[in-house]
Motif scaffolding. Structure first.
Motif, PDB file in Angstrom:
ATOM      1  N   VAL A 128      46.211  45.593  43.150  1.00  6.37           N
ATOM      2  CA  VAL A 128      45.093  46.474  42.828  1.00  6.37           C
ATOM      3  C   VAL A 128      43.771  45.728  42.800  1.00  6.37           C
ATOM      4  N   ILE A 129      43.764  44.497  42.244  1.00  2.00           N
ATOM      5  CA  ILE A 129      42.495  43.773  42.097  1.00  2.00           C
ATOM      6  C   ILE A 129      42.225  42.806  43.254  1.00  2.00           C
ATOM      7  N   GLY A 130      43.180  42.721  44.189  1.00  2.55           N
ATOM      8  CA  GLY A 130      42.948  41.941  45.391  1.00  2.55           C
ATOM      9  C   GLY A 130      43.294  40.471  45.305  1.00  2.55           C
ATOM     10  N   LEU A 131      44.166  40.064  44.380  1.00  4.40           N
ATOM     11  CA  LEU A 131      44.607  38.679  44.280  1.00  4.40           C
ATOM     12  C   LEU A 131      45.882  38.476  45.097  1.00  4.40           C
ATOM     13  N   PRO A 132      46.239  37.226  45.414  1.00  5.07           N
ATOM     14  CA  PRO A 132      47.514  36.978  46.102  1.00  5.07           C
ATOM     15  C   PRO A 132      48.686  37.471  45.268  1.00  5.07           C
ATOM     16  N   THR A 133      49.577  38.213  45.893  1.00  6.12           N
ATOM     17  CA  THR A 133      50.692  38.800  45.148  1.00  6.12           C
ATOM     18  C   THR A 133      51.645  37.744  44.598  1.00  6.12           C
ATOM     19  N   THR A 134      51.712  36.578  45.247  1.00  6.56           N
ATOM     20  CA  THR A 134      52.603  35.524  44.761  1.00  6.56           C
ATOM     21  C   THR A 134      52.196  35.056  43.375  1.00  6.56           C
ATOM     22  N   ILE A 135      50.891  34.969  43.138  1.00  3.83           N
ATOM     23  CA  ILE A 135      50.406  34.547  41.827  1.00  3.83           C
ATOM     24  C   ILE A 135      50.798  35.572  40.768  1.00  3.83           C
TER      25      ILE A 135
END
Length: 313
Positions: A59-66
């Motif tokens: 939703v906020i546009g960060l890497p999903t792995t993190i």
């Protein structure tokens, strides 16, 4: 190249194959211990537990792995806390936790404008979208997994064999359990891109189960489980390309099919071997080959290797 294998000439499919093979290494090593220690439900719980982090990162546009790593770590800590403090049974507590985390993840991603697409990727993965950066992360995960499994091998074996003896020898089985949970968390997070949170347990368990009837040591079983996982990835990608099916689901289904095929072949081979003995009156009907593949593969290894451990590490 044969037309059937032509998909592997495409760059994105080749990256998916390499990434899937790296995931197979992680799942082959960790999945062996998951099957031996009966931790399948924990893997399922962690798979659901990382959903809120993945959803929030999406939703906020960060890497999903993190997001997946942070959420899975939080889930493992919650499971440990509930196990120590909760009054409910262990499996009931985990069941409630992973349903709660699944619900929270779906609620978070429902605020996204592309809810259906994001939810599908979260639940079933998108291995065909693996990038070169993802491959480096998977390679690092594989190196860490192999290193930790090698460093803690004696502790894992001793804890699987007898917790009290492991404590007496100073091998700290509780610490080994924490390390093993950490490996399961790493395997679940690493596999998320390939098969998603709902199917991750299939890739974690099925290759190890497929390897069980054909090995008598833990190390050999890990190698064979890794090979089975890589084969499942290859078959799943080819099936996805030629039949237009979802890649993650095709990989998980291929892994399960290999486990079933392995069990059937093993049963047939054992039946052929026992037939001459039965005619000679040498089989009583309670032969060890009738045991489940998991017990047949996991139990001899601790019994064989444990006496060699004469001093704590």
């Amino acid at each position: 190249m044969l037309p059937f294998f032509e998909p592997f000439t495409a760059d994105f499919v080749l990256r998916a194959l390499i990434g899937g093979a790296l995931v197979a290494v992680v799942c082959g090593v960790v999945g062996t211990w998951v099957v031996i220690r009966g931790m399948a439900f924990l893997g399922e719980a962690l798979g659901h537990g990382m959903l809120p982090g993945v959803a929030l990162a999406t939703v906020i546009g960060l890497p999903t792995t993190i997001g997946a790593a942070a959420s899975a770590i939080a889930m493992s800590m919650l499971i440990g806390w509930v196990q120590r403090r909760g009054r409910l049974s262990y499996d009931t507590s985990i069941g409630l936790l992973f349903v709660a985390m699944l619900s929270l993840g779906v609620i978070i991603v429902s605020h996204s404008r592309s809810f259906a697409t994001d939810a599908t990727v979260m639940l079933f993965g998108d291995i065909l979208a693996i990038t070169s950066a993802d491959l480096w992360l998977l390679a690092g995960s594989a190196v860490v997994t192999i290193g930790v499994a090698a460093a803690f091998h004696r502790r894992f074996v001793a804890a699987a064999f007898d917790q009290r003896i492991a404590t007496t020898l100073g091998l700290r089985p509780q610490f080994a359990q924490v390390a093993l949970v950490g490996l399961v968390t790493l395997a679940v997070v690493s596999s998320h891109q390939a098969v998603g949170s709902l199917l991750v347990v299939g890739l974690l368990l099925a290759p190890a189960v497929a390897a069980a009837p054909w090995t008598r040591s833990i190390a050999t079983r890990m190698v064979l489980a890794t090979a089975a996982g890589a084969l499942a990835v290859s078959i799943g990608l080819l099936a996805s390309w030629h039949f237009g099916t979802a890649a993650g689901a095709s990989i998980a289904a291929s892994a399960i099919a290999l486990a079933v095929l392995s069990a059937l072949i093993s049963r047939a081979v054992n039946g052929v071997r026992r037939a001459p003995q039965a005619r000679a009156g040498g089989v009583t009907g309670t032969d060890n080959a009738d045991r489940t593949p998991v017990l047949a593969a996991s139990m001899p290894a601790p019994r064989t290797k444990f006496p060699q451990t004469t001093s704590p590490s």
